[in-house]
Scaffold this motif. Structure first.
Motif, PDB file in Angstrom:
ATOM      1  N   GLY A 154       0.832  -1.213   0.000  1.00  0.00           N
ATOM      2  CA  GLY A 154       0.000   0.000   0.000  1.00  0.00           C
ATOM      3  C   GLY A 154       0.855   1.247   0.000  1.00  0.00           C
ATOM      4  N   GLU A 155       0.314   2.318   0.573  1.00  0.00           N
ATOM      5  CA  GLU A 155       1.013   3.605   0.559  1.00  0.00           C
ATOM      6  C   GLU A 155       2.282   3.550   1.409  1.00  0.00           C
ATOM      7  OE1 GLU A 155      -0.151   8.246   0.603  1.00  0.00           O
ATOM      8  OE2 GLU A 155      -1.175   7.022   2.086  1.00  0.00           O
ATOM      9  N   ASN A 156       3.344   4.175   0.936  1.00  0.00           N
ATOM     10  CA  ASN A 156       4.628   4.134   1.653  1.00  0.00           C
ATOM     11  C   ASN A 156       5.316   5.494   1.639  1.00  0.00           C
ATOM     12  OD1 ASN A 156       6.635   2.774   3.114  1.00  0.00           O
ATOM     13  ND2 ASN A 156       7.873   2.456   1.281  1.00  0.00           N
ATOM     14  N   LYS A 157       4.526   6.548   1.418  1.00  0.00           N
ATOM     15  CA  LYS A 157       5.085   7.913   1.327  1.00  0.00           C
ATOM     16  C   LYS A 157       5.847   8.309   2.581  1.00  0.00           C
ATOM     17  CE  LYS A 157       1.912  11.014  -0.684  1.00  0.00           C
ATOM     18  NZ  LYS A 157       0.950  10.559  -1.393  1.00  0.00           N
ATOM     19  N   LEU A 158       5.413   7.767   3.741  1.00  0.00           N
ATOM     20  CA  LEU A 158       6.023   8.157   5.016  1.00  0.00           C
ATOM     21  C   LEU A 158       6.749   6.976   5.667  1.00  0.00           C
ATOM     22  CD1 LEU A 158       2.953  10.269   6.056  1.00  0.00           C
ATOM     23  CD2 LEU A 158       5.208  11.198   5.533  1.00  0.00           C
ATOM     24  N   GLY A 159       7.096   5.979   4.843  1.00  0.00           N
ATOM     25  CA  GLY A 159       7.850   4.830   5.372  1.00  0.00           C
ATOM     26  C   GLY A 159       7.004   3.862   6.178  1.00  0.00           C
ATOM     27  N   GLN A 160       5.655   3.981   6.082  1.00  0.00           N
ATOM     28  CA  GLN A 160       4.793   3.158   6.936  1.00  0.00           C
ATOM     29  C   GLN A 160       4.810   1.671   6.595  1.00  0.00           C
ATOM     30  OE1 GLN A 160       3.747   5.667   4.730  1.00  0.00           O
ATOM     31  NE2 GLN A 160       1.514   5.661   4.602  1.00  0.00           N
ATOM     32  N   LEU A 161       5.489   1.306   5.474  1.00  0.00           N
ATOM     33  CA  LEU A 161       5.592  -0.122   5.153  1.00  0.00           C
ATOM     34  C   LEU A 161       6.828  -0.771   5.760  1.00  0.00           C
ATOM     35  CD1 LEU A 161       4.370  -0.337   1.434  1.00  0.00           C
ATOM     36  CD2 LEU A 161       3.054  -0.409   3.560  1.00  0.00           C
ATOM     37  N   GLY A 162       7.748   0.046   6.303  1.00  0.00           N
ATOM     38  CA  GLY A 162       8.908  -0.523   6.983  1.00  0.00           C
ATOM     39  C   GLY A 162       9.843  -1.291   6.080  1.00  0.00           C
ATOM     40  N   GLN A 163       9.878  -0.897   4.791  1.00  0.00           N
ATOM     41  CA  GLN A 163      10.727  -1.620   3.835  1.00  0.00           C
ATOM     42  C   GLN A 163      12.050  -0.911   3.558  1.00  0.00           C
ATOM     43  OE1 GLN A 163       8.238  -2.524   0.417  1.00  0.00           O
ATOM     44  NE2 GLN A 163       6.748  -3.606   1.682  1.00  0.00           N
ATOM     45  N   GLY A 164      12.359   0.133   4.351  1.00  0.00           N
ATOM     46  CA  GLY A 164      13.658   0.792   4.222  1.00  0.00           C
ATOM     47  C   GLY A 164      13.688   1.924   3.225  1.00  0.00           C
ATOM     48  N   ASN A 165      12.514   2.290   2.664  1.00  0.00           N
ATOM     49  CA  ASN A 165      12.491   3.399   1.703  1.00  0.00           C
ATOM     50  C   ASN A 165      11.158   4.142   1.794  1.00  0.00           C
ATOM     51  OD1 ASN A 165      10.721   1.556   0.613  1.00  0.00           O
ATOM     52  ND2 ASN A 165      11.976   1.051  -1.152  1.00  0.00           N
ATOM     53  N   GLN A 166      11.042   5.242   1.059  1.00  0.00           N
ATOM     54  CA  GLN A 166       9.785   5.977   0.951  1.00  0.00           C
ATOM     55  C   GLN A 166       9.393   6.029  -0.509  1.00  0.00           C
ATOM     56  OE1 GLN A 166      11.578   9.100   3.708  1.00  0.00           O
ATOM     57  NE2 GLN A 166       9.432   9.737   3.742  1.00  0.00           N
ATOM     58  N   THR A 167       8.258   5.423  -0.834  1.00  0.00           N
ATOM     59  CA  THR A 167       7.783   5.442  -2.219  1.00  0.00           C
ATOM     60  C   THR A 167       6.293   5.724  -2.160  1.00  0.00           C
ATOM     61  OG1 THR A 167       7.486   3.061  -2.005  1.00  0.00           O
ATOM     62  CG2 THR A 167       9.444   3.788  -3.184  1.00  0.00           C
ATOM     63  N   ASP A 168       5.730   6.142  -3.283  1.00  0.00           N
ATOM     64  CA  ASP A 168       4.320   6.503  -3.263  1.00  0.00           C
ATOM     65  C   ASP A 168       3.468   5.297  -2.892  1.00  0.00           C
ATOM     66  OD1 ASP A 168       2.156   8.306  -3.575  1.00  0.00           O
ATOM     67  OD2 ASP A 168       1.665   7.301  -5.459  1.00  0.00           O
ATOM     68  N   ALA A 169       3.699   4.166  -3.565  1.00  0.00           N
ATOM     69  CA  ALA A 169       2.856   2.998  -3.331  1.00  0.00           C
ATOM     70  C   ALA A 169       3.594   1.714  -3.677  1.00  0.00           C
ATOM     71  CB  ALA A 169       1.585   3.107  -4.167  1.00  0.00           C
ATOM     72  N   VAL A 170       3.354   0.678  -2.892  1.00  0.00           N
ATOM     73  CA  VAL A 170       3.876  -0.668  -3.155  1.00  0.00           C
ATOM     74  C   VAL A 170       2.656  -1.548  -3.401  1.00  0.00           C
ATOM     75  CG1 VAL A 170       5.098  -2.642  -2.147  1.00  0.00           C
ATOM     76  CG2 VAL A 170       5.919  -0.296  -1.722  1.00  0.00           C
ATOM     77  N   LEU A 171       2.523  -2.079  -4.625  1.00  0.00           N
ATOM     78  CA  LEU A 171       1.255  -2.707  -5.027  1.00  0.00           C
ATOM     79  C   LEU A 171       1.172  -4.192  -4.690  1.00  0.00           C
ATOM     80  CD1 LEU A 171       0.773  -0.982  -8.523  1.00  0.00           C
ATOM     81  CD2 LEU A 171       0.196  -0.127  -6.247  1.00  0.00           C
ATOM     82  N   SER A 172       2.331  -4.802  -4.388  1.00  0.00           N
ATOM     83  CA  SER A 172       2.323  -6.234  -4.050  1.00  0.00           C
ATOM     84  C   SER A 172       3.028  -6.456  -2.718  1.00  0.00           C
ATOM     85  CB  SER A 172       3.047  -7.048  -5.126  1.00  0.00           C
ATOM     86  OG  SER A 172       2.305  -6.977  -6.320  1.00  0.00           O
ATOM     87  N   PRO A 173       2.613  -7.460  -1.939  1.00  0.00           N
ATOM     88  CA  PRO A 173       3.208  -7.708  -0.624  1.00  0.00           C
ATOM     89  C   PRO A 173       4.711  -7.921  -0.697  1.00  0.00           C
ATOM     90  CG  PRO A 173       1.223  -9.034  -0.924  1.00  0.00           C
ATOM     91  CD  PRO A 173       1.514  -8.392  -2.242  1.00  0.00           C
ATOM     92  N   ALA A 174       5.456  -7.243   0.197  1.00  0.00           N
ATOM     93  CA  ALA A 174       6.904  -7.462   0.323  1.00  0.00           C
ATOM     94  C   ALA A 174       7.234  -7.509   1.811  1.00  0.00           C
ATOM     95  CB  ALA A 174       7.675  -6.335  -0.362  1.00  0.00           C
ATOM     96  N   LEU A 175       8.288  -8.255   2.166  1.00  0.00           N
ATOM     97  CA  LEU A 175       8.672  -8.376   3.576  1.00  0.00           C
ATOM     98  C   LEU A 175       9.154  -7.035   4.128  1.00  0.00           C
ATOM     99  CD1 LEU A 175      10.568 -11.784   3.578  1.00  0.00           C
ATOM    100  CD2 LEU A 175       8.535 -11.252   4.930  1.00  0.00           C
ATOM    101  N   ILE A 176       8.868  -6.765   5.402  1.00  0.00           N
ATOM    102  CA  ILE A 176       9.437  -5.575   6.038  1.00  0.00           C
ATOM    103  C   ILE A 176      10.922  -5.847   6.317  1.00  0.00           C
ATOM    104  CG2 ILE A 176       7.217  -4.915   7.062  1.00  0.00           C
ATOM    105  CD1 ILE A 176       8.254  -5.857   9.781  1.00  0.00           C
ATOM    106  N   SER A 177      11.718  -4.780   6.454  1.00  0.00           N
ATOM    107  CA  SER A 177      13.166  -4.925   6.696  1.00  0.00           C
ATOM    108  C   SER A 177      13.407  -5.152   8.177  1.00  0.00           C
ATOM    109  CB  SER A 177      13.904  -3.647   6.285  1.00  0.00           C
ATOM    110  OG  SER A 177      13.636  -3.354   4.953  1.00  0.00           O
ATOM    111  N   TYR A 178      13.475  -6.426   8.558  1.00  0.00           N
ATOM    112  CA  TYR A 178      13.548  -6.744   9.984  1.00  0.00           C
ATOM    113  C   TYR A 178      14.189  -8.107  10.131  1.00  0.00           C
ATOM    114  CZ  TYR A 178      11.793  -8.412  14.513  1.00  0.00           C
ATOM    115  OH  TYR A 178      11.695  -8.932  15.770  1.00  0.00           O
TER     116      TYR A 178
END
Length: 449
Positions: A154-178
């Motif tokens: 989903g939306e990652n403008k503010l890093g809320q996906l925890g994937q190590g970057n800021q992007t507008d949107a991530v459309l497919s599931p990816a692991l968080i950086s942990y």
């Protein structure tokens, strides 16, 4: 920022621990999913449908009473998920498959596109995983697998996906950086996220505004042209300190906090620890933190009321700008506000209307509340509502006091969930009688484009 780390499998002794945790997840009841409230997913919480979604302008009506989803007649649902900021929803089947539907303009449904979905659909990218829990933010989603890893999309403008970057949107599931201990809980605020590991450590990532990440900062800095920007956390960062404040304002650290549960509102968070204590932090407006003052809290702060022997909390819940806890005696407490035009409740107060009811499940959307207690479903909320109270066609649209949802008479609800302005219920269907009752409810077969 440290390098994003790869996820490693849990050590053997932890696998046993996790199996115990997952047993509790898999003891979930199976049931029939019911929906009521707003279903025009692109309009929820907005004045009008955005231009790029214009085709959907008139798709989806308000359902004023409970409906069965026609497409789910043979799907065994064990758990349902949405959130007080969310116009999308998830369900987990008894096999641990994750389905999603609703608003999708940031890919928060995880299907690799931004096409809105009227009816639940399996997330193919996660079909090989057993999903045990999930959470919905405003435009992002977290999914927890049985081996303790977390996928985000989903939306990652503010890093809320925890994937190590800021992007507008991530459309497919990816692991968080942990790469820490296996994770056992996930929770989403509007634009931030929380995860808990099997040792009871709490981690947060995303937008730090109002101190909601619990790292003693609101992350604000003045960028070029005097614009205020936020220093977002892009990977899960451990919440290191929990505090209590004395009456005269002295701050003392609270040691040995082992987190058992976490719940996020729009911009605030509640935690329940192994000693039945409640902590809250983030945006302080309208008393939602329960500290008798409207100050933002930058680190988790003890809510005094539940810090007494025999009066600890056993369940915590959050609405968009309010909080709830059930204490050991079974009493429900509320603080914050559901109706901003009425007075705020600045500290936890017992909800007298529900005295003596045994609460199984509670959910709160933008301003409405729904509860499963004893053999009843109870709801209330101020106007405007969109059917999420479930009272039925030609019945009152809002209520300032708790009312039994008569349309669900004789139907035992295992779990209640609310999005911004829609409700989802899992109804038990163990007996012939229960199945007959459910068959009498209308079926919702949404129009699609």
């Amino acid at each position: 920022q440290t390098e994003p780390l790869q996820h490693s499998p849990p050590p053997p002794h932890l696998s046993i621990y996790l199996s115990c945790i997952l047993l509790t997840y898999h003891l979930w009841p199976l049931g029939q999913l019911l929906i009521f409230g707003a279903t025009n997913w692109d309009l929820i919480g907005r004045k009008e449908v955005p231009k790029q979604q214009a085709a959907y302008r008139n798709l989806g009506q308000n359902l004023w009473g409970p409906h069965r989803y026609g497409c789910l007649n043979n799907v065994q649902v064990s758990c349902v998920v949405s959130g007080p900021c969310a116009a999308h929803s998830l369900l987990i089947t008894t096999e641990g498959k994750l389905w999603s539907w609703g608003r999708n303009d940031k890919g928060q449904l995880g299907h690799g596109d931004t096409k809105r979905l009227e009816a639940p659909k399996l997330i193919e990218a996660l079909a090989d995983n057993v999903i045990v829990a999930a959470s919905c933010g405003r435009n992002h989603t977290l999914a927890l697998t049985e081996d303790g890893s977390v996928y985000s999309f989903g939306e990652n403008k503010l890093g809320q996906l925890g994937q190590g970057n800021q992007t507008d949107a991530v459309l497919s599931p990816a692991l968080i950086s942990y790469n820490g201990q296996p994770l056992v809980k996930v929770a989403c605020g509007a634009e931030f996220s929380m995860v808990v590991d099997c040792k009871g450590n709490l981690y947060s990532f995303g937008c730090p505004e109002y101190g909601q990440l619990g790292h003693n900062s609101d992350g604000k800095f003045i960028a070029r042209a005097q614009r205020i920007e936020f220093d977002c956390e892009l990977i899960p960062r451990r919440v290191a300190i929990f505090i209590e404040k004395s009456k005269d304002g002295q701050i003392m650290p609270v040691p040995n906090v082992v987190v058992r549960d976490v719940a996020c509102g729009g911009n605030h968070t509640l935690v329940l620890d192994s000693q039945k204590r409640v902590f809250s932090w983030g945006f302080g407006g309208y008393g939602r933190l329960g500290h008798t003052e409207q100050k933002d809290e930058m680190v988790p702060r003890l809510v005094k009321l539940f810090d007494f022997p025999g009066r600890g909390a056993t369940q915590i819940y959050t609405g968009y700008q309010c909080s709830f806890a059930v204490n050991e005696m079974g009493g429900l407490f509320f603080w914050g506000v559901t109706n901003t035009s009425r007075e705020s409740t600045m500290y936890p107060k017992a909800v007298q209307d529900l005295c003596g009811w045994k609460i199984r499940s509670l959910a709160c959307g933008k301003s409405s509340i729904i509860i499963a207690a004893d053999d009843s479903t109870i709801s209330w909320g101020p106007s405007p509502t969109f059917g999420e109270l479930g009272y039925g066609d030609n019945k009152p649209k809002s209520s300032t006091t708790a009312q039994e949802v008569k349309t669900l008479d004789g139907i035992y609800t295992e779990q209640v969930v609310m999005g911004y302005s829609h409700s989802l219920v899992i109804a038990r269907q163990d007996s012939q009688q229960e199945q007959e009752k459910l068959k009498k409810l209308p079926e919702y077969n949404p129009r699609t484009l």
